[in-house]
Design a protein around this motif. Structure first.
Motif, PDB file in Angstrom:
ATOM      1  N   THR A 213     -48.093  10.213  20.829  1.00 13.28           N
ATOM      2  CA  THR A 213     -46.745  10.106  21.376  1.00 13.28           C
ATOM      3  C   THR A 213     -46.107   8.806  20.909  1.00 13.28           C
ATOM      4  OG1 THR A 213     -45.414  10.168  23.404  1.00 13.28           O
ATOM      5  CG2 THR A 213     -47.546   9.053  23.536  1.00 13.28           C
ATOM      6  N   GLU A 214     -44.811   8.855  20.677  1.00 14.59           N
ATOM      7  CA  GLU A 214     -44.076   7.702  20.146  1.00 14.59           C
ATOM      8  C   GLU A 214     -42.610   7.798  20.557  1.00 14.59           C
ATOM      9  OE1 GLU A 214     -43.198   9.593  15.733  1.00 14.59           O
ATOM     10  OE2 GLU A 214     -45.083   8.530  16.104  1.00 14.59           O
ATOM     11  N   ARG A 215     -41.942   6.641  20.520  1.00  8.14           N
ATOM     12  CA  ARG A 215     -40.523   6.608  20.897  1.00  8.14           C
ATOM     13  C   ARG A 215     -39.790   5.593  20.041  1.00  8.14           C
ATOM     14  NH1 ARG A 215     -36.280   4.602  23.751  1.00  8.14           N
ATOM     15  NH2 ARG A 215     -35.215   5.996  25.221  1.00  8.14           N
ATOM     16  N   ASP A 216     -38.636   5.995  19.483  1.00  5.13           N
ATOM     17  CA  ASP A 216     -37.815   5.094  18.670  1.00  5.13           C
ATOM     18  C   ASP A 216     -36.877   4.286  19.561  1.00  5.13           C
ATOM     19  OD1 ASP A 216     -38.974   5.957  16.374  1.00  5.13           O
ATOM     20  OD2 ASP A 216     -37.310   7.217  15.713  1.00  5.13           O
ATOM     21  N   ILE A 217     -36.819   2.968  19.296  1.00  2.81           N
ATOM     22  CA  ILE A 217     -35.884   2.072  19.986  1.00  2.81           C
ATOM     23  C   ILE A 217     -35.056   1.375  18.909  1.00  2.81           C
ATOM     24  CG2 ILE A 217     -35.627   0.095  21.520  1.00  2.81           C
ATOM     25  CD1 ILE A 217     -38.330   0.809  22.738  1.00  2.81           C
ATOM     26  N   LEU A 218     -33.774   1.642  18.884  1.00  2.00           N
ATOM     27  CA  LEU A 218     -32.909   1.117  17.837  1.00  2.00           C
ATOM     28  C   LEU A 218     -32.520  -0.330  18.147  1.00  2.00           C
ATOM     29  CD1 LEU A 218     -32.676   4.239  17.351  1.00  2.00           C
ATOM     30  CD2 LEU A 218     -30.368   3.784  16.496  1.00  2.00           C
ATOM     31  N   LEU A 219     -32.912  -1.244  17.251  1.00  2.00           N
ATOM     32  CA  LEU A 219     -32.445  -2.633  17.323  1.00  2.00           C
ATOM     33  C   LEU A 219     -31.101  -2.763  16.622  1.00  2.00           C
ATOM     34  CD1 LEU A 219     -35.851  -4.410  16.574  1.00  2.00           C
ATOM     35  CD2 LEU A 219     -34.877  -3.773  18.799  1.00  2.00           C
ATOM     36  N   ILE A 224     -35.548  -0.413  13.393  1.00  2.98           N
ATOM     37  CA  ILE A 224     -36.006   0.405  14.519  1.00  2.98           C
ATOM     38  C   ILE A 224     -37.441   0.024  14.859  1.00  2.98           C
ATOM     39  CG2 ILE A 224     -36.451   2.760  15.324  1.00  2.98           C
ATOM     40  CD1 ILE A 224     -34.370   3.671  13.210  1.00  2.98           C
ATOM     41  N   THR A 225     -37.693  -0.184  16.135  1.00  2.00           N
ATOM     42  CA  THR A 225     -39.057  -0.433  16.589  1.00  2.00           C
ATOM     43  C   THR A 225     -39.576   0.810  17.301  1.00  2.00           C
ATOM     44  OG1 THR A 225     -40.487  -1.937  17.837  1.00  2.00           O
ATOM     45  CG2 THR A 225     -38.340  -1.430  18.796  1.00  2.00           C
ATOM     46  N   GLN A 226     -40.879   1.058  17.153  1.00  2.44           N
ATOM     47  CA  GLN A 226     -41.463   2.307  17.645  1.00  2.44           C
ATOM     48  C   GLN A 226     -42.812   2.048  18.319  1.00  2.44           C
ATOM     49  OE1 GLN A 226     -43.512   5.362  15.063  1.00  2.44           O
ATOM     50  NE2 GLN A 226     -41.557   6.400  15.359  1.00  2.44           N
ATOM     51  N   PRO A 227     -42.857   1.954  19.637  1.00  2.00           N
ATOM     52  CA  PRO A 227     -44.158   1.921  20.312  1.00  2.00           C
ATOM     53  C   PRO A 227     -44.822   3.296  20.224  1.00  2.00           C
ATOM     54  CG  PRO A 227     -42.374   1.959  21.916  1.00  2.00           C
ATOM     55  CD  PRO A 227     -41.727   1.836  20.571  1.00  2.00           C
ATOM     56  N   GLY A 253     -50.039   0.758  19.747  1.00  2.14           N
ATOM     57  CA  GLY A 253     -49.392  -0.215  18.877  1.00  2.14           C
ATOM     58  C   GLY A 253     -47.875  -0.152  18.894  1.00  2.14           C
ATOM     59  N   VAL A 254     -47.300  -1.047  18.093  1.00  3.44           N
ATOM     60  CA  VAL A 254     -45.845  -1.121  17.917  1.00  3.44           C
ATOM     61  C   VAL A 254     -45.566  -1.220  16.422  1.00  3.44           C
ATOM     62  CG1 VAL A 254     -43.732  -2.394  18.371  1.00  3.44           C
ATOM     63  CG2 VAL A 254     -45.498  -2.232  20.139  1.00  3.44           C
ATOM     64  N   GLU A 255     -44.758  -0.303  15.955  1.00  2.70           N
ATOM     65  CA  GLU A 255     -44.361  -0.278  14.546  1.00  2.70           C
ATOM     66  C   GLU A 255     -42.874  -0.615  14.462  1.00  2.70           C
ATOM     67  OE1 GLU A 255     -42.962   3.342  11.960  1.00  2.70           O
ATOM     68  OE2 GLU A 255     -45.143   3.416  12.191  1.00  2.70           O
ATOM     69  N   THR A 256     -42.526  -1.503  13.529  1.00  3.13           N
ATOM     70  CA  THR A 256     -41.111  -1.848  13.311  1.00  3.13           C
ATOM     71  C   THR A 256     -40.771  -1.551  11.856  1.00  3.13           C
ATOM     72  OG1 THR A 256     -41.228  -3.599  14.988  1.00  3.13           O
ATOM     73  CG2 THR A 256     -39.359  -3.648  13.460  1.00  3.13           C
ATOM     74  N   ARG A 257     -39.789  -0.682  11.658  1.00  2.00           N
ATOM     75  CA  ARG A 257     -39.445  -0.240  10.307  1.00  2.00           C
ATOM     76  C   ARG A 257     -37.989  -0.557   9.978  1.00  2.00           C
ATOM     77  NH1 ARG A 257     -39.437   4.610  13.319  1.00  2.00           N
ATOM     78  NH2 ARG A 257     -37.482   5.817  13.168  1.00  2.00           N
ATOM     79  N   TYR A 258     -37.746  -0.646   8.695  1.00  2.00           N
ATOM     80  CA  TYR A 258     -36.381  -0.830   8.194  1.00  2.00           C
ATOM     81  C   TYR A 258     -36.052   0.368   7.319  1.00  2.00           C
ATOM     82  CZ  TYR A 258     -32.219  -2.776   6.025  1.00  2.00           C
ATOM     83  OH  TYR A 258     -30.914  -2.975   5.603  1.00  2.00           O
TER      84      TYR A 258
END
Length: 303
Positions: A213-219, A224-227, A253-258
């Motif tokens: 399970t994961e969720r996108d959080i828009l910075l 975008i960061t994704q726990p 974990g936490v993934e942060t993508r561009y």
């Protein structure tokens, strides 16, 4: 004198009689003339009414005939509109593929490569999912897993899936290949958590459950960061290389993508990993639980 009076009276009488006859004749003529006009007017009105009725009947008949001719066309148009509507809302076939590859290392300098591919093809209601996983620890042989799943939409946000999983582990000296039946759910949990939950049942009484399970959080629009949470629970395992039952493996974990574009997305990743270990069997030794922090980077591609 008497003769003159008699003559005068007779003349007056004749004149009055003549005038009376004339007036009566004129009245009769006038009545006859008026009756003739009335009859003619009534006949004209009747003919006009007949013409109106005839014209109305002809118009109605023409309208019915026109409708009778246009009915198949209307039915065809309705069918075409329904078909177009069906294509726009769930009937269209589409395909998408996502490739994710990341390199992680821990505080001891050990490296770990994780690669995943997920491809889907079908409509909104019926899809075929193909998932491939490859995990390779540094200085160790890789293990692979592949899932082929039929996915059926059961609500606006959920699909039920059924299929088969194939596993191949090069580290094992025997029983390298394993097959499992798979049943699960794919969709959007409350608060926009993308979720994949599967129950696996295989030979040698292997029963396990996995959750991703994961969720996108828009910075920003592109950052975008994704726990995320990936876990595996083993209910039973009597195979030669059995794993310990219970909560067996967890990645938190936490993934942060561009997002350079919607097709190329580099990211950095930080995660906590827990592994319970293997059971003691005739083919393997018991291993202890391990937990560590992992850091890394990777790239995700969609097409």
């Amino acid at each position: 004198m008497r003769i003159i009076k008699s003559f005068t009276l007779s003349a007056v009488t004749l004149a009055l009689g003549s005038m009376t006859s004339t007036l009566w004749a004129m009245g009769e003529h006038t009545d006859a003339h008026m009756s003739s006009h009335q009859m003619r007017d009534m006949s004209d009105m009747q003919n006009l009414a007949k013409d109106v009725v005839t014209d109305s009947a002809q118009i109605n008949h023409a309208e019915h005939a026109e409708h009778a001719v246009e009915l198949p066309i209307a039915s065809t148009e309705i069918y075409a509109h329904t078909a177009d509507h069906r294509i726009e809302h769930g009937g269209q076939i589409y395909q998408s593929t996502e490739i994710d590859s990341r390199w992680l290392s821990n505080s001891d300098g050990e490296g770990f490569l994780k690669s995943e591919l997920e491809s889907r093809i079908g409509t909104d209601e019926n899809k075929l999912f193909l998932k491939l996983h490859a995990d390779k620890a540094e200085s160790a042989k890789a293990d692979y897993a592949a899932q082929a799943m039929y996915s059926r939409m059961i609500s606006d946000f959920w699909d039920v899936q059924a299929g088969v999983r194939y596993r191949y582990d090069q580290k094992h000296s025997s029983d390298k290949s394993r097959y499992d039946a798979a049943l699960g759910l794919h969709g959007l949990a409350p608060y926009f958590f993308e979720t994949d939950a599967y129950l696996f049942v295989g030979q040698d009484n292997q029963v396990s459950f996995s959750l991703e399970t994961e969720r996108d959080i828009l910075l920003t629009q592109k950052l975008i960061t994704q726990p995320y949470l990936n876990m595996n629970v083993v209910f039973s395992d009597d195979s030669r290389y059995a794993q310990k039952t219970g909560l067996n493996d967890v990645w938190l974990g936490v993934e942060t993508r561009y997002e350079i574009s919607k097709k190329i997305m580099p990211f950095v990743d930080i995660a906590y990993h827990y592994e319970k270990g293997d059971k003691q069997t005739a083919w393997q030794t018991k291993t202890d639980s391990e937990a560590d922090w992992w850091y890394g980077a990777g790239v995700r591609m969609k097409f």
